[in-house]
Design an enzyme around this catalytic site. Structure first.
Site, PDB file in Angstrom:
ATOM      1  N   ARG A 102      19.922 -28.140 -18.339  1.00  0.00           N
ATOM      2  CA  ARG A 102      21.120 -27.588 -18.996  1.00  0.00           C
ATOM      3  C   ARG A 102      21.456 -26.217 -18.414  1.00  0.00           C
ATOM      4  O   ARG A 102      22.628 -25.877 -18.232  1.00  0.00           O
ATOM      5  CB  ARG A 102      20.905 -27.529 -20.514  1.00  0.00           C
ATOM      6  N   SER A 103      20.432 -25.441 -18.071  1.00  0.00           N
ATOM      7  CA  SER A 103      20.698 -24.112 -17.488  1.00  0.00           C
ATOM      8  C   SER A 103      21.402 -24.236 -16.139  1.00  0.00           C
ATOM      9  O   SER A 103      22.324 -23.474 -15.834  1.00  0.00           O
ATOM     10  CB  SER A 103      19.390 -23.333 -17.304  1.00  0.00           C
ATOM     11  N   PRO A 146      16.768  -5.290 -12.629  1.00  0.00           N
ATOM     12  CA  PRO A 146      15.411  -4.997 -13.106  1.00  0.00           C
ATOM     13  C   PRO A 146      15.397  -4.000 -14.272  1.00  0.00           C
ATOM     14  O   PRO A 146      14.623  -4.150 -15.197  1.00  0.00           O
ATOM     15  CB  PRO A 146      14.717  -4.427 -11.860  1.00  0.00           C
ATOM     16  N   THR A 176      19.357 -17.407 -12.471  1.00  0.00           N
ATOM     17  CA  THR A 176      19.221 -18.862 -12.428  1.00  0.00           C
ATOM     18  C   THR A 176      19.974 -19.412 -11.217  1.00  0.00           C
ATOM     19  O   THR A 176      21.099 -18.971 -10.936  1.00  0.00           O
ATOM     20  CB  THR A 176      19.776 -19.475 -13.734  1.00  0.00           C
ATOM     21  N   CYS A 250      32.576 -14.477 -19.474  1.00  0.00           N
ATOM     22  CA  CYS A 250      31.870 -15.648 -18.927  1.00  0.00           C
ATOM     23  C   CYS A 250      30.673 -15.982 -19.817  1.00  0.00           C
ATOM     24  O   CYS A 250      30.408 -17.152 -20.121  1.00  0.00           O
ATOM     25  CB  CYS A 250      31.370 -15.371 -17.513  1.00  0.00           C
ATOM     26  N   GLU A 375      21.380 -14.723 -22.032  1.00  0.00           N
ATOM     27  CA  GLU A 375      22.729 -14.774 -22.611  1.00  0.00           C
ATOM     28  C   GLU A 375      22.784 -14.012 -23.942  1.00  0.00           C
ATOM     29  O   GLU A 375      23.453 -14.440 -24.880  1.00  0.00           O
ATOM     30  CB  GLU A 375      23.171 -16.223 -22.839  1.00  0.00           C
ATOM     31  N   PHE A 395      24.820  -0.066 -31.434  1.00  0.00           N
ATOM     32  CA  PHE A 395      24.186  -0.023 -30.116  1.00  0.00           C
ATOM     33  C   PHE A 395      24.979   0.728 -29.063  1.00  0.00           C
ATOM     34  O   PHE A 395      24.549   0.766 -27.914  1.00  0.00           O
ATOM     35  CB  PHE A 395      23.782  -1.426 -29.634  1.00  0.00           C
TER      36      PHE A 395
HETATM   37  C1  FAD Z   1      14.700 -17.837 -17.281  1.00  0.00           C
HETATM   38  C2  FAD Z   1      15.767 -16.798 -17.293  1.00  0.00           C
HETATM   39  C3  FAD Z   1      16.975 -17.022 -16.637  1.00  0.00           C
HETATM   40  C4  FAD Z   1      17.958 -16.036 -16.602  1.00  0.00           C
HETATM   41  N1  FAD Z   1      19.135 -16.254 -15.900  1.00  0.00           N
HETATM   42  C5  FAD Z   1      20.015 -15.233 -15.736  1.00  0.00           C
HETATM   43  C6  FAD Z   1      21.162 -15.396 -14.882  1.00  0.00           C
HETATM   44  O1  FAD Z   1      21.409 -16.487 -14.335  1.00  0.00           O
HETATM   45  N2  FAD Z   1      21.971 -14.317 -14.676  1.00  0.00           N
HETATM   46  C7  FAD Z   1      21.731 -13.100 -15.259  1.00  0.00           C
HETATM   47  O2  FAD Z   1      22.516 -12.177 -15.012  1.00  0.00           O
HETATM   48  N3  FAD Z   1      20.670 -12.920 -16.079  1.00  0.00           N
HETATM   49  C8  FAD Z   1      19.795 -13.950 -16.327  1.00  0.00           C
HETATM   50  N4  FAD Z   1      18.697 -13.785 -17.140  1.00  0.00           N
HETATM   51  C9  FAD Z   1      18.433 -12.448 -17.706  1.00  0.00           C
HETATM   52  C10 FAD Z   1      18.707 -12.340 -19.197  1.00  0.00           C
HETATM   53  O3  FAD Z   1      20.065 -12.417 -19.466  1.00  0.00           O
HETATM   54  C11 FAD Z   1      18.052 -11.026 -19.678  1.00  0.00           C
HETATM   55  O4  FAD Z   1      16.648 -11.218 -19.640  1.00  0.00           O
HETATM   56  C12 FAD Z   1      18.499 -10.617 -21.079  1.00  0.00           C
HETATM   57  O5  FAD Z   1      19.827 -10.150 -21.064  1.00  0.00           O
HETATM   58  C13 FAD Z   1      17.590  -9.536 -21.681  1.00  0.00           C
HETATM   59  O6  FAD Z   1      17.419  -8.490 -20.783  1.00  0.00           O
HETATM   60  P1  FAD Z   1      15.940  -7.924 -20.485  1.00  0.00           P
HETATM   61  O7  FAD Z   1      15.058  -9.077 -20.193  1.00  0.00           O
HETATM   62  O8  FAD Z   1      16.084  -6.860 -19.480  1.00  0.00           O
HETATM   63  O9  FAD Z   1      15.432  -7.323 -21.874  1.00  0.00           O
HETATM   64  P2  FAD Z   1      15.794  -5.850 -22.475  1.00  0.00           P
HETATM   65  O10 FAD Z   1      17.255  -5.665 -22.450  1.00  0.00           O
HETATM   66  O11 FAD Z   1      14.932  -4.826 -21.813  1.00  0.00           O
HETATM   67  O12 FAD Z   1      15.309  -6.062 -23.968  1.00  0.00           O
HETATM   68  C14 FAD Z   1      13.936  -6.036 -24.350  1.00  0.00           C
HETATM   69  C15 FAD Z   1      13.889  -6.128 -25.878  1.00  0.00           C
HETATM   70  O13 FAD Z   1      14.549  -4.974 -26.456  1.00  0.00           O
HETATM   71  C16 FAD Z   1      15.537  -5.422 -27.358  1.00  0.00           C
HETATM   72  N5  FAD Z   1      16.648  -4.468 -27.385  1.00  0.00           N
HETATM   73  C17 FAD Z   1      17.375  -3.990 -26.331  1.00  0.00           C
HETATM   74  N6  FAD Z   1      18.325  -3.167 -26.761  1.00  0.00           N
HETATM   75  C18 FAD Z   1      18.225  -3.123 -28.124  1.00  0.00           C
HETATM   76  C19 FAD Z   1      18.940  -2.469 -29.161  1.00  0.00           C
HETATM   77  N7  FAD Z   1      20.000  -1.675 -28.900  1.00  0.00           N
HETATM   78  N8  FAD Z   1      18.535  -2.659 -30.424  1.00  0.00           N
HETATM   79  C20 FAD Z   1      17.497  -3.480 -30.708  1.00  0.00           C
HETATM   80  N9  FAD Z   1      16.798  -4.143 -29.781  1.00  0.00           N
HETATM   81  C21 FAD Z   1      17.160  -3.961 -28.504  1.00  0.00           C
HETATM   82  C22 FAD Z   1      15.964  -6.788 -26.842  1.00  0.00           C
HETATM   83  O14 FAD Z   1      16.599  -7.536 -27.851  1.00  0.00           O
HETATM   84  C23 FAD Z   1      14.620  -7.359 -26.425  1.00  0.00           C
HETATM   85  O15 FAD Z   1      13.943  -7.847 -27.556  1.00  0.00           O
HETATM   86  C24 FAD Z   1      17.731 -14.793 -17.254  1.00  0.00           C
HETATM   87  C25 FAD Z   1      16.526 -14.594 -17.966  1.00  0.00           C
HETATM   88  C26 FAD Z   1      15.572 -15.576 -17.992  1.00  0.00           C
HETATM   89  C27 FAD Z   1      14.295 -15.331 -18.743  1.00  0.00           C
END
Ligand code: FAD
Length: 396
Positions: A102-103, A146, A176, A250, A375, A395
Protein backbone atom coordinates in the site's frame (compact mmCIF):
# COMPACT_ATOMS: atom_id res chain seq x y z
CA UNK A 1 -44.61 -12.85 10.10
CA UNK A 2 -42.14 -11.19 12.50
CA UNK A 3 -40.00 -8.34 11.22
CA UNK A 4 -36.85 -10.35 11.95
CA UNK A 5 -37.86 -13.02 9.40
CA UNK A 6 -37.19 -10.47 6.66
CA UNK A 7 -33.78 -9.46 8.00
CA UNK A 8 -30.69 -10.47 6.08
CA UNK A 9 -28.49 -12.95 7.95
CA UNK A 10 -25.71 -11.66 10.17
CA UNK A 11 -22.46 -11.79 8.19
CA UNK A 12 -19.30 -12.01 10.36
CA UNK A 13 -17.34 -10.71 7.35
CA UNK A 14 -19.55 -7.59 7.15
CA UNK A 15 -21.32 -7.31 10.51
CA UNK A 16 -22.68 -3.80 9.93
CA UNK A 17 -23.73 -4.39 6.32
CA UNK A 18 -21.30 -1.75 5.09
CA UNK A 19 -21.28 -3.35 1.65
CA UNK A 20 -24.78 -1.87 1.24
CA UNK A 21 -23.04 1.50 0.93
CA UNK A 22 -21.10 0.38 -2.13
CA UNK A 23 -22.09 0.67 -5.78
CA UNK A 24 -21.47 -2.23 -8.19
CA UNK A 25 -18.47 -0.35 -9.66
CA UNK A 26 -17.01 0.02 -6.16
CA UNK A 27 -17.36 -3.71 -5.57
CA UNK A 28 -15.72 -4.41 -8.93
CA UNK A 29 -12.70 -2.27 -8.03
CA UNK A 30 -12.45 -3.95 -4.65
CA UNK A 31 -12.65 -7.43 -6.15
CA UNK A 32 -10.01 -6.64 -8.77
CA UNK A 33 -7.50 -5.33 -6.23
CA UNK A 34 -8.30 -8.08 -3.72
CA UNK A 35 -7.79 -10.71 -6.43
CA UNK A 36 -4.49 -9.19 -7.55
CA UNK A 37 -3.17 -9.07 -3.99
CA UNK A 38 -4.27 -12.65 -3.36
CA UNK A 39 -2.33 -13.84 -6.44
CA UNK A 40 0.70 -11.60 -6.43
CA UNK A 41 1.38 -10.61 -2.82
CA UNK A 42 -0.13 -12.92 -0.22
CA UNK A 43 1.69 -16.13 -1.25
CA UNK A 44 5.09 -14.40 -1.09
CA UNK A 45 4.92 -11.50 1.33
CA UNK A 46 6.02 -13.34 4.48
CA UNK A 47 9.21 -14.37 2.70
CA UNK A 48 9.81 -10.84 1.38
CA UNK A 49 9.22 -9.52 4.87
CA UNK A 50 11.60 -12.03 6.45
CA UNK A 51 14.32 -11.18 3.93
CA UNK A 52 13.62 -7.45 4.21
CA UNK A 53 13.17 -6.91 0.48
CA UNK A 54 10.60 -6.33 -2.20
CA UNK A 55 11.90 -8.32 -5.17
CA UNK A 56 10.29 -7.69 -8.54
CA UNK A 57 9.08 -4.27 -7.42
CA UNK A 58 9.24 -2.96 -11.00
CA UNK A 59 7.10 -5.81 -12.28
CA UNK A 60 4.67 -5.35 -9.38
CA UNK A 61 4.45 -1.64 -10.22
CA UNK A 62 3.61 -2.43 -13.86
CA UNK A 63 0.93 -4.87 -12.77
CA UNK A 64 -0.51 -2.32 -10.36
CA UNK A 65 -0.52 0.11 -13.27
CA UNK A 66 -2.35 -2.38 -15.47
CA UNK A 67 -5.18 -2.70 -12.92
CA UNK A 68 -5.42 1.10 -12.68
CA UNK A 69 -4.16 1.35 -9.09
CA UNK A 70 -1.49 4.03 -9.66
CA UNK A 71 -2.74 7.59 -9.44
CA UNK A 72 -6.12 5.94 -9.31
CA UNK A 73 -8.26 8.92 -8.28
CA UNK A 74 -6.50 11.35 -10.63
CA UNK A 75 -8.04 12.20 -13.99
CA UNK A 76 -6.45 12.27 -17.44
CA UNK A 77 -2.86 11.41 -18.38
CA UNK A 78 -3.57 7.67 -18.29
CA UNK A 79 -5.00 7.73 -14.74
CA UNK A 80 -8.13 5.77 -13.86
CA UNK A 81 -10.25 8.70 -12.63
CA UNK A 82 -11.75 6.54 -9.89
CA UNK A 83 -13.77 7.94 -7.01
CA UNK A 84 -12.20 8.60 -3.62
CA UNK A 85 -14.21 5.70 -2.18
CA UNK A 86 -12.86 3.35 -4.86
CA UNK A 87 -9.31 4.53 -4.21
CA UNK A 88 -9.88 3.94 -0.51
CA UNK A 89 -11.16 0.42 -1.12
CA UNK A 90 -8.04 -0.31 -3.18
CA UNK A 91 -5.81 0.94 -0.34
CA UNK A 92 -7.71 -1.26 2.11
CA UNK A 93 -7.28 -4.38 -0.02
CA UNK A 94 -3.59 -3.69 -0.66
CA UNK A 95 -2.84 -3.10 3.00
CA UNK A 96 -4.80 -6.23 3.97
CA UNK A 97 -1.95 -7.94 2.08
CA UNK A 98 0.87 -5.75 3.42
CA UNK A 99 1.37 -2.10 4.38
CA UNK A 100 4.52 -2.07 2.22
CA UNK A 101 2.53 -2.65 -0.96
CA UNK A 102 0.00 0.00 0.00
CA UNK A 103 2.90 2.37 0.71
CA UNK A 104 4.30 1.77 -2.77
CA UNK A 105 0.94 2.72 -4.26
CA UNK A 106 0.28 5.66 -1.91
CA UNK A 107 3.65 7.26 -2.55
CA UNK A 108 3.37 6.74 -6.29
CA UNK A 109 -0.19 8.01 -6.66
CA UNK A 110 -0.99 10.30 -3.75
CA UNK A 111 2.41 11.89 -3.25
CA UNK A 112 4.57 11.84 -6.40
CA UNK A 113 1.86 11.79 -9.09
CA UNK A 114 -0.51 13.99 -7.11
CA UNK A 115 2.21 16.65 -6.71
CA UNK A 116 2.77 16.76 -10.49
CA UNK A 117 -0.97 16.58 -11.27
CA UNK A 118 -1.92 19.33 -8.80
CA UNK A 119 1.08 21.67 -9.01
CA UNK A 120 2.91 20.74 -12.25
CA UNK A 121 3.03 22.37 -15.68
CA UNK A 122 1.30 20.77 -18.66
CA UNK A 123 4.74 19.69 -19.93
CA UNK A 124 5.60 18.04 -16.60
CA UNK A 125 2.24 16.24 -16.53
CA UNK A 126 2.63 14.93 -20.06
CA UNK A 127 6.24 13.95 -19.50
CA UNK A 128 5.70 11.94 -16.31
CA UNK A 129 2.12 11.05 -15.45
CA UNK A 130 1.28 8.51 -18.20
CA UNK A 131 4.50 6.57 -17.49
CA UNK A 132 3.86 6.70 -13.75
CA UNK A 133 0.21 5.60 -14.15
CA UNK A 134 1.36 2.56 -16.12
CA UNK A 135 4.04 1.71 -13.55
CA UNK A 136 6.84 2.16 -16.06
CA UNK A 137 8.33 4.89 -13.88
CA UNK A 138 8.28 4.69 -10.07
CA UNK A 139 8.18 7.95 -8.13
CA UNK A 140 9.22 9.01 -4.65
CA UNK A 141 8.51 12.06 -2.50
CA UNK A 142 11.30 13.68 -0.52
CA UNK A 143 10.19 15.93 2.31
CA UNK A 144 11.64 14.48 5.55
CA UNK A 145 15.27 15.20 6.42
CA UNK A 146 17.55 13.70 9.06
CA UNK A 147 16.92 16.68 11.39
CA UNK A 148 13.48 17.74 10.20
CA UNK A 149 10.54 15.32 10.38
CA UNK A 150 7.36 16.59 12.02
CA UNK A 151 8.53 20.16 11.43
CA UNK A 152 9.55 20.28 7.76
CA UNK A 153 9.53 24.08 7.78
CA UNK A 154 13.11 23.94 9.06
CA UNK A 155 14.38 21.88 6.11
CA UNK A 156 17.97 22.48 5.01
CA UNK A 157 17.87 21.14 1.46
CA UNK A 158 18.11 24.17 -0.78
CA UNK A 159 17.97 25.06 -4.43
CA UNK A 160 19.86 28.07 -5.73
CA UNK A 161 19.72 29.70 -9.12
CA UNK A 162 22.70 29.45 -11.45
CA UNK A 163 21.77 31.34 -14.62
CA UNK A 164 18.51 29.73 -15.74
CA UNK A 165 19.33 26.47 -13.96
CA UNK A 166 18.63 25.35 -10.42
CA UNK A 167 21.31 23.63 -8.33
CA UNK A 168 19.89 21.36 -5.61
CA UNK A 169 21.81 20.25 -2.50
CA UNK A 170 20.86 18.45 0.68
CA UNK A 171 19.72 15.17 2.22
CA UNK A 172 16.32 13.56 2.52
CA UNK A 173 15.66 10.65 4.89
CA UNK A 174 13.19 7.77 5.14
CA UNK A 175 12.02 8.10 1.56
CA UNK A 176 9.72 5.31 0.36
CA UNK A 177 10.60 3.97 -3.13
CA UNK A 178 13.74 6.16 -3.18
CA UNK A 179 16.28 3.63 -4.51
CA UNK A 180 13.96 2.34 -7.24
CA UNK A 181 12.49 5.67 -8.31
CA UNK A 182 12.95 7.09 -11.80
CA UNK A 183 11.68 10.46 -10.61
CA UNK A 184 11.82 12.16 -7.23
CA UNK A 185 9.65 15.03 -6.08
CA UNK A 186 12.05 16.95 -3.84
CA UNK A 187 10.97 19.84 -1.61
CA UNK A 188 13.68 22.42 -1.04
CA UNK A 189 14.23 25.86 0.39
CA UNK A 190 14.73 28.65 -2.19
CA UNK A 191 15.05 32.42 -1.96
CA UNK A 192 11.29 32.61 -2.58
CA UNK A 193 10.28 29.96 -0.03
CA UNK A 194 9.85 26.19 -0.21
CA UNK A 195 9.44 24.86 -3.75
CA UNK A 196 8.92 21.40 -5.24
CA UNK A 197 11.28 20.03 -7.91
CA UNK A 198 10.75 17.21 -10.37
CA UNK A 199 14.10 15.42 -10.31
CA UNK A 200 14.99 12.61 -12.74
CA UNK A 201 17.04 10.25 -10.59
CA UNK A 202 19.69 9.55 -13.24
CA UNK A 203 21.13 13.06 -12.99
CA UNK A 204 24.73 13.50 -11.78
CA UNK A 205 24.87 14.21 -8.04
CA UNK A 206 21.71 12.22 -7.20
CA UNK A 207 22.00 8.98 -5.25
CA UNK A 208 19.56 7.03 -3.08
CA UNK A 209 21.18 4.47 -0.77
CA UNK A 210 18.66 2.06 0.71
CA UNK A 211 18.04 2.14 4.47
CA UNK A 212 18.50 -1.33 5.94
CA UNK A 213 17.88 -2.86 9.40
CA UNK A 214 14.23 -1.81 9.56
CA UNK A 215 11.94 -3.91 11.76
CA UNK A 216 8.82 -2.45 10.18
CA UNK A 217 7.69 -2.11 6.55
CA UNK A 218 10.33 -4.67 5.65
CA UNK A 219 8.63 -5.43 2.31
CA UNK A 220 9.05 -1.83 1.20
CA UNK A 221 12.01 0.09 -0.18
CA UNK A 222 13.03 2.97 2.11
CA UNK A 223 15.98 5.20 1.22
CA UNK A 224 18.04 8.26 1.88
CA UNK A 225 18.19 10.80 -0.95
CA UNK A 226 21.59 12.43 -1.38
CA UNK A 227 21.58 15.60 -3.51
CA UNK A 228 25.07 16.85 -4.24
CA UNK A 229 24.77 19.90 -6.49
CA UNK A 230 22.15 18.31 -8.75
CA UNK A 231 21.77 20.64 -11.73
CA UNK A 232 18.20 21.03 -12.99
CA UNK A 233 16.74 23.06 -15.85
CA UNK A 234 14.55 26.07 -15.07
CA UNK A 235 11.40 24.11 -15.86
CA UNK A 236 12.08 21.43 -13.19
CA UNK A 237 10.29 23.47 -10.53
CA UNK A 238 6.59 22.80 -9.87
CA UNK A 239 5.17 26.15 -11.04
CA UNK A 240 1.84 26.19 -9.25
CA UNK A 241 2.87 26.24 -5.60
CA UNK A 242 5.23 27.97 -3.19
CA UNK A 243 5.46 27.18 0.51
CA UNK A 244 4.63 24.25 2.74
CA UNK A 245 1.04 24.08 1.55
CA UNK A 246 2.44 22.21 -1.48
CA UNK A 247 3.80 19.15 0.34
CA UNK A 248 1.10 19.35 3.02
CA UNK A 249 -1.62 19.18 0.35
CA UNK A 250 -0.06 16.03 -1.08
CA UNK A 251 0.25 14.52 2.39
CA UNK A 252 -3.41 15.13 3.11
CA UNK A 253 -4.31 13.14 0.00
CA UNK A 254 -2.01 10.28 0.98
CA UNK A 255 -3.23 10.24 4.58
CA UNK A 256 -6.74 9.79 3.30
CA UNK A 257 -5.63 6.49 1.72
CA UNK A 258 -4.06 5.45 5.03
CA UNK A 259 -7.40 5.95 6.79
CA UNK A 260 -8.66 3.06 4.66
CA UNK A 261 -5.44 1.12 4.39
CA UNK A 262 -4.97 0.72 8.14
CA UNK A 263 -8.37 -0.95 8.30
CA UNK A 264 -7.10 -3.51 5.77
CA UNK A 265 -4.24 -4.55 8.05
CA UNK A 266 -6.68 -4.64 10.95
CA UNK A 267 -9.20 -6.73 8.99
CA UNK A 268 -6.56 -9.27 8.05
CA UNK A 269 -5.47 -9.60 11.68
CA UNK A 270 -9.05 -9.78 12.95
CA UNK A 271 -9.92 -12.51 10.45
CA UNK A 272 -6.83 -14.50 11.43
CA UNK A 273 -7.79 -14.21 15.11
CA UNK A 274 -11.43 -15.14 14.48
CA UNK A 275 -10.44 -18.19 12.47
CA UNK A 276 -7.93 -19.23 15.10
CA UNK A 277 -10.42 -18.73 17.93
CA UNK A 278 -12.92 -21.01 16.26
CA UNK A 279 -10.47 -23.85 15.71
CA UNK A 280 -7.83 -23.72 18.47
CA UNK A 281 -8.90 -25.85 21.43
CA UNK A 282 -7.77 -25.51 25.03
CA UNK A 283 -9.46 -26.93 28.13
CA UNK A 284 -11.42 -29.20 25.79
CA UNK A 285 -13.11 -26.56 23.68
CA UNK A 286 -12.43 -23.82 21.12
CA UNK A 287 -10.85 -20.75 22.73
CA UNK A 288 -13.50 -18.69 20.89
CA UNK A 289 -16.01 -20.20 23.30
CA UNK A 290 -14.41 -18.47 26.28
CA UNK A 291 -16.03 -15.20 27.30
CA UNK A 292 -12.72 -13.36 27.53
CA UNK A 293 -11.87 -14.28 23.93
CA UNK A 294 -15.33 -13.27 22.78
CA UNK A 295 -14.96 -9.91 24.52
CA UNK A 296 -11.71 -9.35 22.62
CA UNK A 297 -13.29 -10.34 19.30
CA UNK A 298 -16.35 -8.18 19.89
CA UNK A 299 -14.25 -5.14 20.79
CA UNK A 300 -11.99 -5.70 17.77
CA UNK A 301 -15.01 -5.96 15.45
CA UNK A 302 -16.54 -2.80 16.91
CA UNK A 303 -13.37 -0.76 16.32
CA UNK A 304 -12.69 -2.32 12.92
CA UNK A 305 -16.10 -1.63 11.45
CA UNK A 306 -16.43 1.79 13.13
CA UNK A 307 -13.13 2.62 11.42
CA UNK A 308 -14.45 1.40 8.10
CA UNK A 309 -17.58 3.53 8.48
CA UNK A 310 -15.37 6.52 9.25
CA UNK A 311 -13.31 5.81 6.12
CA UNK A 312 -16.50 5.63 4.01
CA UNK A 313 -17.78 8.86 5.49
CA UNK A 314 -14.52 10.67 4.72
CA UNK A 315 -14.47 9.14 1.24
CA UNK A 316 -17.91 10.49 0.48
CA UNK A 317 -16.89 13.90 1.74
CA UNK A 318 -13.81 13.79 -0.49
CA UNK A 319 -15.92 12.80 -3.49
CA UNK A 320 -18.23 15.72 -2.70
CA UNK A 321 -15.23 18.09 -2.46
CA UNK A 322 -16.00 18.73 1.23
CA UNK A 323 -13.18 16.91 3.04
CA UNK A 324 -11.12 19.15 5.29
CA UNK A 325 -7.50 18.31 6.29
CA UNK A 326 -8.55 18.26 9.97
CA UNK A 327 -11.06 15.55 9.11
CA UNK A 328 -8.31 13.51 7.45
CA UNK A 329 -6.25 13.94 10.65
CA UNK A 330 -9.26 12.67 12.61
CA UNK A 331 -9.42 9.57 10.42
CA UNK A 332 -5.70 8.85 10.35
CA UNK A 333 -5.35 9.33 14.10
CA UNK A 334 -8.24 7.03 14.93
CA UNK A 335 -7.86 4.33 12.33
CA UNK A 336 -4.12 3.70 12.60
CA UNK A 337 -4.21 3.79 16.40
CA UNK A 338 -7.15 1.37 16.51
CA UNK A 339 -5.65 -0.85 13.81
CA UNK A 340 -2.53 -1.37 15.92
CA UNK A 341 -4.64 -2.22 18.94
CA UNK A 342 -6.62 -4.73 16.88
CA UNK A 343 -3.38 -6.37 15.69
CA UNK A 344 -1.99 -6.51 19.23
CA UNK A 345 -5.19 -8.08 20.55
CA UNK A 346 -5.24 -10.54 17.65
CA UNK A 347 -1.67 -11.43 18.56
CA UNK A 348 -2.77 -12.43 22.06
CA UNK A 349 -5.55 -14.65 20.71
CA UNK A 350 -3.04 -16.53 18.59
CA UNK A 351 -0.84 -17.14 21.61
CA UNK A 352 2.68 -18.20 20.65
CA UNK A 353 1.62 -18.57 17.01
CA UNK A 354 0.88 -14.86 17.10
CA UNK A 355 4.57 -14.04 16.90
CA UNK A 356 5.14 -16.32 13.89
CA UNK A 357 5.36 -15.16 10.29
CA UNK A 358 3.15 -18.15 9.47
CA UNK A 359 0.33 -15.80 10.43
CA UNK A 360 0.00 -12.19 9.21
CA UNK A 361 -0.70 -10.58 12.56
CA UNK A 362 2.75 -9.65 13.86
CA UNK A 363 3.81 -8.49 10.39
CA UNK A 364 0.82 -6.13 10.24
CA UNK A 365 1.43 -4.93 13.82
CA UNK A 366 5.06 -4.06 13.16
CA UNK A 367 4.21 -2.47 9.80
CA UNK A 368 1.64 -0.26 11.47
CA UNK A 369 4.35 1.16 13.74
CA UNK A 370 5.66 2.96 10.64
CA UNK A 371 2.19 3.90 9.48
CA UNK A 372 1.56 5.42 12.93
CA UNK A 373 4.60 7.67 12.44
CA UNK A 374 4.71 8.58 8.76
CA UNK A 375 2.41 11.10 7.13
CA UNK A 376 2.13 12.84 10.50
CA UNK A 377 2.62 11.16 13.86
CA UNK A 378 -0.23 10.47 16.27
CA UNK A 379 0.89 13.46 18.30
CA UNK A 380 0.86 15.81 15.29
CA UNK A 381 -2.67 14.75 14.35
CA UNK A 382 -3.75 15.25 17.96
CA UNK A 383 -2.27 18.75 17.77
CA UNK A 384 -4.00 19.47 14.45
CA UNK A 385 -7.33 18.42 15.95
CA UNK A 386 -6.56 20.23 19.20
CA UNK A 387 -5.93 23.41 17.26
CA UNK A 388 -9.11 22.99 15.22
CA UNK A 389 -11.15 22.39 18.37
CA UNK A 390 -9.72 25.17 20.52
CA UNK A 391 -8.53 27.69 17.98
CA UNK A 392 -5.19 27.64 19.82
CA UNK A 393 -2.04 26.56 18.01
CA UNK A 394 0.13 24.39 20.28
CA UNK A 395 2.98 23.76 17.88
CA UNK A 396 3.91 26.99 16.15
C1 FAD B 1 9.02 3.45 6.77
C2 FAD B 1 8.94 4.93 6.61
C3 FAD B 1 8.68 5.49 5.36
C4 FAD B 1 8.65 6.88 5.20
N1 FAD B 1 8.45 7.42 3.94
C5 FAD B 1 8.58 8.76 3.76
C6 FAD B 1 8.53 9.32 2.44
O1 FAD B 1 8.30 8.61 1.44
N2 FAD B 1 8.75 10.66 2.30
C7 FAD B 1 9.01 11.48 3.37
O2 FAD B 1 9.21 12.68 3.14
N3 FAD B 1 9.05 10.98 4.62
C8 FAD B 1 8.85 9.64 4.85
N4 FAD B 1 8.91 9.11 6.12
C9 FAD B 1 9.25 10.00 7.25
C10 FAD B 1 8.08 10.32 8.16
O3 FAD B 1 7.15 11.12 7.53
C11 FAD B 1 8.67 10.94 9.45
O4 FAD B 1 9.34 9.91 10.15
C12 FAD B 1 7.61 11.60 10.33
O5 FAD B 1 7.15 12.80 9.75
C13 FAD B 1 8.14 11.89 11.74
O6 FAD B 1 9.36 12.56 11.68
P1 FAD B 1 10.60 12.05 12.57
O7 FAD B 1 10.74 10.59 12.38
O8 FAD B 1 11.74 12.93 12.26
O9 FAD B 1 10.14 12.25 14.09
P2 FAD B 1 10.19 13.65 14.93
O10 FAD B 1 9.53 14.71 14.15
O11 FAD B 1 11.58 13.87 15.42
O12 FAD B 1 9.26 13.24 16.15
C14 FAD B 1 9.71 12.41 17.22
C15 FAD B 1 8.59 12.37 18.26
O13 FAD B 1 8.35 13.70 18.78
C16 FAD B 1 6.99 14.01 18.64
N5 FAD B 1 6.83 15.45 18.43
C17 FAD B 1 7.43 16.24 17.49
N6 FAD B 1 7.00 17.49 17.59
C18 FAD B 1 6.09 17.52 18.61
C19 FAD B 1 5.27 18.52 19.19
N7 FAD B 1 5.27 19.79 18.74
N8 FAD B 1 4.48 18.17 20.22
C20 FAD B 1 4.44 16.89 20.66
N9 FAD B 1 5.17 15.89 20.13
C21 FAD B 1 5.98 16.21 19.12
C22 FAD B 1 6.51 13.20 17.44
O14 FAD B 1 5.11 13.06 17.44
C23 FAD B 1 7.25 11.90 17.68
O15 FAD B 1 6.56 11.14 18.64
C24 FAD B 1 8.87 7.72 6.32
C25 FAD B 1 9.07 7.15 7.60
C26 FAD B 1 9.09 5.79 7.74
C27 FAD B 1 9.32 5.20 9.10
Amino acid sequence: MSASAKLPPFDPADPLGIDDLLEPEDLAVRDTVRGWAADRVLPYVAEWYEKGELPGIRELARELGSIGALGMSLTGYGCAGASAVQYGLACLELEAADSGIRSLVSVQGSLAMYAIHRFGSEEQKNAWLPRMASGEVIGCFGLTEPDHGSDPAGMRTFAKRDGDDWVLSGRKMWITNGSVAGVAIVWARTEDGIRGFVVPTDLPGFSAPEIKHKWSLRASVTSELVLDDVRLPADAVLPEVTGLRGPLGCLSHARYGIVWGAMGAARSSFEAALDYARTREQFGRPIGGFQLTQAKLADMAVELYKGMLLAHHLGRRMDAGRLRPEQVSFGKLNNVREAIEICRTARTILGANGISLEYPVMRHATNLESVLTYEGTVEMHQLVLGKALTGLDAFR
